[in-house]
Design an enzyme around this catalytic site. Structure first.
Site, PDB file in Angstrom:
ATOM      1  CD  GLN A   1      -6.521   4.645   4.832  1.00 46.28           C
ATOM      2  OE1 GLN A   1      -6.083   3.543   5.158  1.00 46.28           O
ATOM      3  NE2 GLN A   1      -6.803   5.587   5.722  1.00 46.28           N
TER       4      GLN A   1
ATOM      5  CG  HIS B   1     -11.170   0.794   9.489  1.00 44.45           C
ATOM      6  ND1 HIS B   1     -11.802   1.795  10.185  1.00 44.45           N
ATOM      7  CD2 HIS B   1     -10.325   1.426   8.626  1.00 44.45           C
ATOM      8  CE1 HIS B   1     -11.366   2.969   9.749  1.00 44.45           C
ATOM      9  NE2 HIS B   1     -10.463   2.774   8.820  1.00 44.45           N
ATOM     10  CD  GLU B   2      -6.892   0.072   7.570  1.00 41.92           C
ATOM     11  OE1 GLU B   2      -6.857   0.642   6.462  1.00 41.92           O
ATOM     12  OE2 GLU B   2      -6.955   0.716   8.637  1.00 41.92           O
TER      13      GLU B   2
ATOM     14  CG  HIS C   1      -9.842   2.302   3.688  1.00 40.66           C
ATOM     15  ND1 HIS C   1     -10.307   3.580   3.504  1.00 40.66           N
ATOM     16  CD2 HIS C   1      -9.458   2.240   4.986  1.00 40.66           C
ATOM     17  CE1 HIS C   1     -10.207   4.258   4.645  1.00 40.66           C
ATOM     18  NE2 HIS C   1      -9.692   3.468   5.563  1.00 40.66           N
TER      19      HIS C   1
ATOM     20  CB  CYS D   1     -10.322   6.576   9.323  1.00 39.54           C
ATOM     21  SG  CYS D   1      -9.748   6.235   7.659  1.00 39.54           S
ATOM     22  CG  LEU D   2      -3.996   6.751   9.765  1.00 40.46           C
ATOM     23  CD1 LEU D   2      -2.741   6.124   9.181  1.00 40.46           C
ATOM     24  CD2 LEU D   2      -3.649   7.640  10.945  1.00 40.46           C
TER      25      LEU D   2
ATOM     26  N   GLY E   1      -3.440   0.882  11.027  1.00 43.79           N
ATOM     27  CA  GLY E   1      -3.772   0.240   9.762  1.00 43.79           C
ATOM     28  C   GLY E   1      -3.758   1.252   8.642  1.00 43.79           C
TER      29      GLY E   1
HETATM   30 ZN    ZN Z   1      -9.371   4.023   7.525  1.00 45.84          ZN
END
Ligand code: ZN
Length: 188
Positions: free
Chosen positions: A64, A149-150, A153, A107-108, A59
């Site tokens: 991000q 989660h996304e 953000h 998370c990235l 995701g």
């Molecule tokens: Zn994330």
């Protein structure tokens, strides 16, 4: 899914977008609604997908990559070439299940850090797809978690803000060279 945004699920040597990391202010802003889903948005979707696959993620949210727009991409099967990814524009969660579950997240934007987070098990979400068409979906399990989660953000919230075990979190962040001072715990 629209051909304009279809990408091969593979890693690129030079992904088109740069991912911002914990501590970066870009991750702490409120993303703006997208007024019109046009070619420019679809180009962004494409680049976000390429960047997500390149980073081995499931995701990615626009903030991000430093873009404050309400847009997320999700693919819970990044190794399956047959399943298209999901594109959610201006997503809103209409309903949460009362049942919550605890599961490990990463998370990235916080590479290497994995911690348990409690979230509602099921959600009903409305959004626009990459063609601008309104959609509704009931998501459970991994997909529900990834979307929640996304979507966090888009409100400047990171999964580490939701971790209950502060001691373990500080230890895990330190181990991966992140500062625990970058965490902004949400009221749980
Ligand atoms: Zn994330």
């Amino acid at each position: 899914m629209s051909a304009e945004v279809l990408v091969e699920k593979k890693k690129l040597k030079t992904p088109p977008l740069d991912i911002h990391y914990l501590g970066d202010r870009a991750l702490r802003q409120n993303a703006k609604r997208i007024a019109k889903v046009d070619r420019e948005i679809r180009q962004l979707v494409k680049e976000m997908l390429q960047t997500m696959y390149s980073a081995d993620g499931i995701g990615l949210a626009a903030p991000q990559v430093g873009i404050q727009k309400q847009l997320i991409v999700v693919d819970c099967e990044p190794d399956n070439p047959a399943t298209p990814p999901l594109v959610l524009i201006n997503p809103t969660i209409k309903q949460y299940s009362d049942d919550v579950c605890l599961f490990q997240e990463g998370c990235l934007s916080i590479p290497g850090v994995y911690m348990d987070v409690k979230r509602p098990e099921m959600i009903e979400v409305v959004y626009k797809d990459e063609q601008g068409r309104p959609q509704m979906m009931i998501a459970t399990e991994m997909l529900s978690r990834a979307i929640q989660h996304e979507m966090d953000h888009l409100n400047g919230v990171l999964f580490v803000d939701r971790v209950e075990n502060q001691l373990a979190l500080t230890e895990e962040l330190t181990k991966h060279k992140f500062s625990h001072r970058a965490v902004k715990p949400v009221a749980l």
